[in-house]
Design an enzyme around this catalytic site. Structure first.
Site, PDB file in Angstrom:
ATOM      1  N   GLU A 272       0.740  -1.109   0.109  1.00  0.00           N
ATOM      2  CA  GLU A 272      -0.085   0.134   0.020  1.00  0.00           C
ATOM      3  C   GLU A 272       0.709   1.292   0.008  1.00  0.00           C
ATOM      4  OE1 GLU A 272      -3.119   0.279  -0.470  1.00  0.00           O
ATOM      5  OE2 GLU A 272      -3.509  -2.194  -0.425  1.00  0.00           O
ATOM      6  N   TRP A 275       1.821   1.584  -3.436  1.00  0.00           N
ATOM      7  CA  TRP A 275       0.825   2.237  -4.257  1.00  0.00           C
ATOM      8  C   TRP A 275       0.714   3.898  -4.241  1.00  0.00           C
ATOM      9  CZ3 TRP A 275      -3.040   0.066  -7.342  1.00  0.00           C
ATOM     10  CH2 TRP A 275      -3.928   0.791  -7.701  1.00  0.00           C
ATOM     11  N   TRP A 303     -23.592   9.610 -18.264  1.00  0.00           N
ATOM     12  CA  TRP A 303     -23.848   9.579 -16.784  1.00  0.00           C
ATOM     13  C   TRP A 303     -25.130  10.369 -16.488  1.00  0.00           C
ATOM     14  CZ3 TRP A 303     -20.332   6.908 -14.200  1.00  0.00           C
ATOM     15  CH2 TRP A 303     -18.903   6.629 -14.610  1.00  0.00           C
ATOM     16  N   ASN A 341     -10.769   2.255   4.484  1.00  0.00           N
ATOM     17  CA  ASN A 341     -10.508   1.947   3.128  1.00  0.00           C
ATOM     18  C   ASN A 341     -11.573   0.971   2.386  1.00  0.00           C
ATOM     19  OD1 ASN A 341      -8.374   1.888   1.072  1.00  0.00           O
ATOM     20  ND2 ASN A 341      -8.282  -0.307   1.329  1.00  0.00           N
ATOM     21  N   TRP A 359     -17.832   9.643 -11.833  1.00  0.00           N
ATOM     22  CA  TRP A 359     -16.728   9.621 -11.035  1.00  0.00           C
ATOM     23  C   TRP A 359     -16.003  10.920 -10.356  1.00  0.00           C
ATOM     24  CZ3 TRP A 359     -11.655  11.090 -11.588  1.00  0.00           C
ATOM     25  CH2 TRP A 359     -11.269  11.195 -12.946  1.00  0.00           C
ATOM     26  N   TRP A 382     -10.013   6.644  -7.719  1.00  0.00           N
ATOM     27  CA  TRP A 382     -11.471   6.691  -8.424  1.00  0.00           C
ATOM     28  C   TRP A 382     -11.504   6.172  -9.653  1.00  0.00           C
ATOM     29  CZ3 TRP A 382     -16.235   7.844  -6.762  1.00  0.00           C
ATOM     30  CH2 TRP A 382     -16.383   8.371  -5.468  1.00  0.00           C
TER      31      TRP A 382
END
Length: 462
Positions: A272, A275, A303, A341, A359, A382
């Protein structure tokens, strides 16, 4: 460390998301230069454009700067505060003080890179890596190109690990003979007043370097159980270090060395931390990642818009969707500036796929309400959830919030944040099958939401 002469021309340390003394390479280099050091933070709401700091980040910044100013004072220094566009503000400070060199940590955000280039045209800019595990551009494919996919990036990054051993804070920060004028932190009005919505954040967080050290010490004791606990919202098995890492109150190298030897499943946590490096690597390649689909075919996806979609968006923001796990997360976010998370993924997926809302509307809301609102991580996460990113989940994989809630034992978490449901049993609380006083009905049934999302995706591909 060189001893500075007070009558020498000073050097400037430009602080941004690196508000610490320990393992702060720009500050250390400035102290070792032999010149007096002027640490400065410029509140720049112009250069970032629409990504100027949101409300939760501004609350955190106030307290972080206050803590840093006290830490610098203990080292014989001060924190100078200026407001305005970064490059002109630093140029003006340099002219006032006779400084011609600026030391800073290299940043990945596109607006900071633009500001760095502008500063470098006017002054000598000495940039240092320090916000990530590895310097920008050092993790590349065998062909010498940047990675786009996380897994091979992480594999290559591990070949450079462990990172450097974190350096201690300087014993003394040499001061100039005359200090330039500084603005006053309270005059910046970073704290909410009418209304003061930060009570939950004050109870939850201690911004600043010492608060970061306390979080790290707490997490180090349970890091070995990370894999088993990180998905359980009722346990909160995550480190909760992300806001401290974002504001640079602790270096990722220090976090790595504090937990790497803890055994168990700590390797999952180190991934992580990797990441974060991966997300920075992505926005360096795609600076507009926070506003543009990486997969351009999604530009054609329709959308939802209009009054009904706006009402659904507001219900999502307020934690009034009728899905307990989603509502618990959104209420936790508003109260504390934080969301677990696993719940972040569920809440994001719900907005995108159950409500079929762009988003980017979610990214904007998280940017304003998260204390760890980080451009790279926020945008990459996202787009991963939306299926629009260079490395992402498939759009057709639609999370079932009710099943996720039961699977990850979120009953206690829901009771804490959705008190209307507190009296329900552990079985009922994930999916109330009867009306509960004060709790809203579902905005849309899961099956209907799934069918609508799949139809939207099918039309995109037709």
């Amino acid at each position: 460390m060189s001893k500075a002469k007070a009558d020498q021309s000073p050097v400037i340390v430009w602080l941004r998301q690196d508000l610490r003394l320990r393992d702060q390479p720009a500050l250390r280099a400035a102290c070792e230069s032999g010149a007096p050091v002027i640490p400065v933070y410029v509140l720049d709401d112009d250069t970032p454009g629409r990504h100027a700091m949101g409300g939760a980040s501004r609350w955190w910044l106030h307290h972080s700067l206050d803590a840093l100013a006290k830490d610098l004072a203990a080292k014989g220094s001060r924190l100078i505060l200026r407001r305005g566009r970064s490059a002109p503000a630093l140029a003006a400070l340099a002219e006032e003080t006779g400084a011609d060199t600026v030391y800073a940590i290299d940043h990945a955000e596109p607006w900071w890179r633009a500001a760095q280039a502008e500063v470098a045209r006017a002054l000598s800019l000495d940039l240092h890596p320090g916000n990530y595990l590895a310097p920008f551009g050092s993790v590349r494919t065998g062909g010498g190109t940047p990675f786009k996919i996380y897994t091979p990036f992480w594999r290559a990054l591990q070949q450079q690990m462990p990172p450097h051993r974190p350096a201690l804070a300087p014993r003394h920060v040499p001061a100039p003979a005359h200090w330039p004028q500084s603005e006053t932190l309270f005059d910046w009005k970073l704290l909410p007043t009418r209304p003061d919505w930060a009570g939950g954040m004050r109870r939850e967080w201690t911004p600043g370097e010492e608060g970061a050290q306390e979080r790290l010490e707490d997490f180090a004791d349970r890091a070995a159980r990370y894999e088993q606990q990180r998905n359980l919202p009722s346990v909160e098995g995550t480190s909760m270090l992300s806001p401290h890492l974002h504001f640079g109150e602790i270096s990722p190298a220090q976090v790595w060395h504090a937990v790497a030897g803890k055994g168990g499943t700590v390797g999952t946590f180190l991934g992580e931390i990797g990441w974060r490096d991966y997300a920075a690597n992505v926005i360096l390649q795609f600076p507009d990642y926070g506003t543009c689909n990486a997969r351009k075919d999604f530009d054609k996806l329709t959308w939802r818009g209009g009054k009904a979609a706006e009402a659904d968006l507001k219900a999502w923001q307020q934690g009034r969707t009728g899905y307990p796990i989603v509502d618990a997360g959104m209420r936790q976010l508003w109260a504390t500036g934080w969301m677990h998370n696993r719940v972040r993924m569920i809440a994001a997926s719900f907005l995108i796929k159950h409500l079929l809302i762009d988003w980017r509307r979610g990214e904007e809301w998280f940017w304003d309400t998260l204390v760890d609102a980080d451009y790279a991580s926020n945008a990459v996460n996202w787009q991963w959830t939306a299926g629009t990113g260079v490395d992402s989940n498939m759009f057709v994989r639609i999370m079932a919030p009710l099943g996720q809630s039961d699977k990850f034992d979120a009953a206690g978490y829901i009771r804490e944040w959705v008190p209307e449901l507190a009296q329900l049993s552990d079985t009922e609380i994930h999916d109330p099958t009867f009306p509960v006083k004060g709790y809203p009905e579902r905005l849309i049934d899961h099956r209907a939401a799934r069918e609508r999302a799949l139809a939207a995706y099918a039309s995109l591909k037709s």
